[in-house]
Every structure is written in C-alpha cells, then in structure tokens.
Motif scaffolding. Structure first.
Motif, PDB file in Angstrom:
ATOM      1  N   GLN A 106      49.894  80.569  48.916  1.00 19.42           N
ATOM      2  CA  GLN A 106      48.488  80.438  48.543  1.00 19.42           C
ATOM      3  C   GLN A 106      47.622  81.034  49.642  1.00 19.42           C
ATOM      4  OE1 GLN A 106      47.170  76.714  46.457  1.00 19.42           O
ATOM      5  NE2 GLN A 106      49.078  75.906  47.276  1.00 19.42           N
ATOM      6  N   THR A 107      46.652  81.826  49.242  1.00 15.62           N
ATOM      7  CA  THR A 107      45.700  82.376  50.199  1.00 15.62           C
ATOM      8  C   THR A 107      44.420  82.740  49.456  1.00 15.62           C
ATOM      9  OG1 THR A 107      45.402  84.015  51.968  1.00 15.62           O
ATOM     10  CG2 THR A 107      46.528  84.767  49.984  1.00 15.62           C
ATOM     11  N   GLY A 108      43.429  83.228  50.190  1.00 19.36           N
ATOM     12  CA  GLY A 108      42.160  83.558  49.551  1.00 19.36           C
ATOM     13  C   GLY A 108      41.260  84.365  50.469  1.00 19.36           C
ATOM     14  N   HIS A 109      40.152  84.829  49.905  1.00 16.39           N
ATOM     15  CA  HIS A 109      39.213  85.683  50.629  1.00 16.39           C
ATOM     16  C   HIS A 109      37.824  85.068  50.786  1.00 16.39           C
ATOM     17  CE1 HIS A 109      41.829  89.113  50.788  1.00 16.39           C
ATOM     18  NE2 HIS A 109      41.874  89.282  49.478  1.00 16.39           N
ATOM     19  N   GLY A 114      42.889  79.643  54.000  1.00 16.11           N
ATOM     20  CA  GLY A 114      43.782  80.330  54.905  1.00 16.11           C
ATOM     21  C   GLY A 114      44.953  80.906  54.138  1.00 16.11           C
ATOM     22  N   LEU A 115      46.096  81.018  54.795  1.00 14.21           N
ATOM     23  CA  LEU A 115      47.315  81.516  54.181  1.00 14.21           C
ATOM     24  C   LEU A 115      48.398  80.464  54.376  1.00 14.21           C
ATOM     25  CD1 LEU A 115      49.296  83.599  52.984  1.00 14.21           C
ATOM     26  CD2 LEU A 115      49.370  84.701  55.242  1.00 14.21           C
ATOM     27  N   LYS A 116      48.983  80.003  53.265  1.00 12.37           N
ATOM     28  CA  LYS A 116      49.991  78.945  53.325  1.00 12.37           C
ATOM     29  C   LYS A 116      51.268  79.380  52.619  1.00 12.37           C
ATOM     30  CE  LYS A 116      48.938  74.728  52.687  1.00 12.37           C
ATOM     31  NZ  LYS A 116      48.525  73.454  52.043  1.00 12.37           N
ATOM     32  N   TYR A 117      52.387  79.086  53.255  1.00 12.09           N
ATOM     33  CA  TYR A 117      53.700  79.257  52.639  1.00 12.09           C
ATOM     34  C   TYR A 117      54.333  77.868  52.561  1.00 12.09           C
ATOM     35  CZ  TYR A 117      53.084  83.998  54.629  1.00 12.09           C
ATOM     36  OH  TYR A 117      52.604  85.228  55.008  1.00 12.09           O
ATOM     37  N   PHE A 139      54.532  76.762  56.424  1.00  7.48           N
ATOM     38  CA  PHE A 139      53.917  77.516  57.515  1.00  7.48           C
ATOM     39  C   PHE A 139      52.544  77.966  57.047  1.00  7.48           C
ATOM     40  CE2 PHE A 139      58.448  77.783  57.942  1.00  7.48           C
ATOM     41  CZ  PHE A 139      58.683  77.716  59.306  1.00  7.48           C
ATOM     42  N   GLU A 140      51.594  78.037  57.976  1.00  7.93           N
ATOM     43  CA  GLU A 140      50.257  78.483  57.598  1.00  7.93           C
ATOM     44  C   GLU A 140      49.510  79.085  58.770  1.00  7.93           C
ATOM     45  OE1 GLU A 140      47.316  75.259  56.792  1.00  7.93           O
ATOM     46  OE2 GLU A 140      49.054  73.946  57.018  1.00  7.93           O
ATOM     47  N   GLN A 141      48.500  79.882  58.449  1.00  6.89           N
ATOM     48  CA  GLN A 141      47.605  80.435  59.443  1.00  6.89           C
ATOM     49  C   GLN A 141      46.203  80.479  58.862  1.00  6.89           C
ATOM     50  OE1 GLN A 141      48.868  84.983  59.332  1.00  6.89           O
ATOM     51  NE2 GLN A 141      46.700  84.746  59.883  1.00  6.89           N
ATOM     52  N   THR A 142      45.214  80.540  59.720  1.00 14.50           N
ATOM     53  CA  THR A 142      43.827  80.676  59.287  1.00 14.50           C
ATOM     54  C   THR A 142      43.425  82.144  59.358  1.00 14.50           C
ATOM     55  OG1 THR A 142      42.855  80.470  61.488  1.00 14.50           O
ATOM     56  CG2 THR A 142      43.377  78.417  60.308  1.00 14.50           C
ATOM     57  N   GLU A 145      42.788  84.475  62.906  1.00 12.44           N
ATOM     58  CA  GLU A 145      43.698  85.393  63.580  1.00 12.44           C
ATOM     59  C   GLU A 145      44.160  86.445  62.583  1.00 12.44           C
ATOM     60  OE1 GLU A 145      46.906  82.976  64.942  1.00 12.44           O
ATOM     61  OE2 GLU A 145      47.183  82.003  63.005  1.00 12.44           O
ATOM     62  N   PRO A 146      44.548  87.638  63.055  1.00 11.48           N
ATOM     63  CA  PRO A 146      45.042  88.675  62.140  1.00 11.48           C
ATOM     64  C   PRO A 146      46.294  88.198  61.406  1.00 11.48           C
ATOM     65  CG  PRO A 146      44.583  89.592  64.319  1.00 11.48           C
ATOM     66  CD  PRO A 146      44.498  88.097  64.458  1.00 11.48           C
ATOM     67  N   PHE A 147      46.622  88.879  60.325  1.00 12.13           N
ATOM     68  CA  PHE A 147      47.810  88.554  59.540  1.00 12.13           C
ATOM     69  C   PHE A 147      49.037  88.491  60.443  1.00 12.13           C
ATOM     70  CE2 PHE A 147      51.321  90.444  56.820  1.00 12.13           C
ATOM     71  CZ  PHE A 147      51.657  89.234  56.228  1.00 12.13           C
ATOM     72  N   GLN A 148      49.791  87.371  60.343  1.00 12.69           N
ATOM     73  CA  GLN A 148      50.981  87.150  61.159  1.00 12.69           C
ATOM     74  C   GLN A 148      52.225  87.314  60.289  1.00 12.69           C
ATOM     75  OE1 GLN A 148      50.554  86.180  64.621  1.00 12.69           O
ATOM     76  NE2 GLN A 148      48.496  86.868  64.077  1.00 12.69           N
ATOM     77  N   PRO A 149      52.838  88.506  60.252  1.00 10.97           N
ATOM     78  CA  PRO A 149      54.007  88.718  59.389  1.00 10.97           C
ATOM     79  C   PRO A 149      55.155  87.779  59.706  1.00 10.97           C
ATOM     80  CG  PRO A 149      53.168  90.819  60.235  1.00 10.97           C
ATOM     81  CD  PRO A 149      52.451  89.739  60.992  1.00 10.97           C
ATOM     82  N   GLY A 150      55.288  87.375  60.965  1.00 10.08           N
ATOM     83  CA  GLY A 150      56.409  86.520  61.344  1.00 10.08           C
ATOM     84  C   GLY A 150      56.460  85.214  60.582  1.00 10.08           C
ATOM     85  N   LEU A 151      55.303  84.699  60.170  1.00 10.63           N
ATOM     86  CA  LEU A 151      55.293  83.436  59.433  1.00 10.63           C
ATOM     87  C   LEU A 151      55.969  83.575  58.075  1.00 10.63           C
ATOM     88  CD1 LEU A 151      51.703  82.035  60.142  1.00 10.63           C
ATOM     89  CD2 LEU A 151      53.873  81.391  61.208  1.00 10.63           C
TER      90      LEU A 151
END
Length: 307
Positions: A106-109, A114-117, A139-142, A145-151
């Motif tokens: 789930q993510t959005g603009h 944020g971006l959630k896995y 795992f998630e990020q806001t 920070e730039p897109f974190q491919p590692g997550l």
C-alpha cells in the motif's frame, strides 16, 4: 508517473494569482492531480508506483517464484494497493486449510500515505484475503526519505523464509477462544471493519455462521476468518485499496502490536468495557443491534465489570 508542479492561490474576489512557494502539487502524466505536498524533498519525496512494483518483481524473481495478483489505483491515483501471490508458497492452518502466501503493498501520493509492505495471504478453501497479521513481516517507509528498494527485498525475503512462524501463529489463534459469539461480534464491530460493510451486523453474522463451529466458544482464528470473509465477499462496491485497509484492521485479532497473539479474555474484556461506556454509561452511541445493551450487561457480568 507523478511529477511536481507549482501551486497558485488567490483571494476570493481577486483575479491575481500568487505562487505558494512552500507547496508543490502532484500530477500524473495523464493530467490528474493527486495531492498537495511540501515543496522540499527533505520533507516529501515522490515514490513512483512503477518503481515499487518493479522492485518487488525483481525481489520475487530472485527466489525463482512465479508471481500473480492484481493492482488497484484510486480514480485520482492518490492511493495504490497491490496483492501479490507467490506461486508454491503455501502454509497450512490445519490439514484441510491451506493458505497461499504473498505480499500486500500500500502506498500513495496525497501527502498522507507512506509505503507499506505486509504479509498477504489467501485461504484456498474460501478465497478469504489476509494481510498484516504478523508485524515482524511488515516493512514501511515515509515520504520523508527517497524510495528505499532494500525494504522491498526484505519484505519478500521475510515472507518466503517464514512459513514455520506463520503456521505457528495460525495454530495459536485456533487455541484461543472468546467468551461467545456475541462477544466476537462486538470485537469485530469495534475493530473498525464495519465502515467497509454496507450491512455490518448482518454481514458479520452471516460470515460467522460459515466460519464459527461453536457459537459458545469462537476462536480468534474463526473470528478473524469471519472478518476476512465479510471483507472479501460482501464488499462488492468497495475499492481494493479500501478492502486492504479493512483487512489490516481485522488483523488485530491475530496481532497485538508486539508480534504476539492477543489474549482473548483481555481483548473481550476491553471491548465490552469500552462499548458499555459508550452505550450504557454515557449514552453517546447508537446500538449496533436492538438487544445490544442487554448483551453488554450479560458480558459485563461474565467479566465482573460494573457500569
């Protein structure tokens, strides 16, 4: 694709427009506006849906797994939800209850998402969707920070490499019981999934008839399955990304926020106590069903609570 553009504003009654220097508008390449965010990349970075999906695809490919699934985007493109199934990744809640594993994204603009896995799954016996029921596999990020491919790689690895933990969680949920079906219904209503159902109480009661073997002692697993059945099968006009939100709320039945199964007695007591305060003590809520107040009084007596 989404790009930044300027934001302009004007006072009512004036024809003069001025740029708002600290805000950016987000626009898709087909001319839809998806949100207004900070103009500084220190506070908001655009995370492209395509980048997320391509990275997840690469992470899955490294395991030699054939993925399938679907992607849902809101009409204004401000939300995206994806359910990805991993071919061959199956665990068993019981001998006759296989569960296919995958990933929920789930993510959005809009500036709020944020971006959630999260771990995602589907029960083969009834096609019930499942998600976010083990916090350690999320795992998630806001956008700070730039897109974190590692997550994305971490999320895929976590799901693929954790079948034993997942089966243990599902087995534990089958050995923990709520007091009765009325209490299970209250737990489901108070979880917040009612907002995604057109007829919450009838839909959940119908789902419980299909999932609960003994109304006098519904397990957390059965109660959770009733929630996922209602959300998966009785939400015909609800977008996938909203159903995913509902499934995440339902996951509270298998996840207490500390990567543990909730204690059903404590969960039931908390719900009964909170709901009785709303309905009986303060009178600032409408009953979910006509006899709910009497049901609450009976459950309060079982939990030795006072109004």
């Amino acid at each position: 694709m989404v790009d930044r553009h300027d934001v302009y504003a004007h006072h009512e009654g004036s024809d003069e427009w001025e740029e708002v220097p600290y805000r950016d508008s987000l626009w898709t390449d087909d001319g839809r506006t998806t949100g207004v965010v900070s103009s500084s990349e220190d506070f908001y970075n655009i995370i492209q849906y395509g980048d997320v999906l391509e990275t997840v695809g690469d992470a899955i490919d490294r395991h030699g797994i054939e993925p399938s699934g679907r992607v849902s985007v809101s009409p204004t493109a401000h939300k995206m939800s994806a359910s990805v199934e991993f071919d061959g990744a199956t665990v068993y809640a019981s001998q006759d209850d296989p569960v296919d594993l995958g990933l929920q994204i789930q993510t959005g603009h809009s500036g709020f998402h944020g971006l959630k896995y999260d771990i995602g799954a589907e029960r083969q016996v009834c096609s019930n969707g499942m998600t976010a029921f083990i916090s350690e596999l999320g795992f998630e990020q806001t956008h700070g920070e730039p897109f974190q491919p590692g997550l994305a790689y971490n999320a895929v690895d976590a799901v693929v490499e954790s079948p034993a933990e997942i089966e243990q969680r599902l087995a534990q949920a089958q050995n923990r019981e709520l007091f009765n079906q009325d209490e299970a219904l209250l737990v489901l209503m108070e979880s917040g999934i009612d907002r995604y159902l057109e007829n919450p109480v009838p839909d959940l009661l119908t789902a419980m008839q299909d999932e609960v073997s003994d109304p006098n002692s519904p397990t957390l697993w059965e109660t959770y399955n009733a929630a996922t059945r209602a959300l998966t099968h009785y939400t015909h006009d609800v977008p996938d990304y909203e159903v995913a939100e509902g499934l995440e709320k339902a996951a509270q039945l298998l996840e207490d926020g500390t990567n543990s199964i909730p204690d059903p007695e404590r969960l039931g007591e908390q719900v009964v106590n909170n709901r009785s305060r709303q309905l009986i003590e303060h009178g600032d809520s409408e009953p979910y069903w006509p006899e709910e107040e009497q049901t609450l009084r009976e459950l309060m007596q079982e939990h030795e609570l006072t109004a």
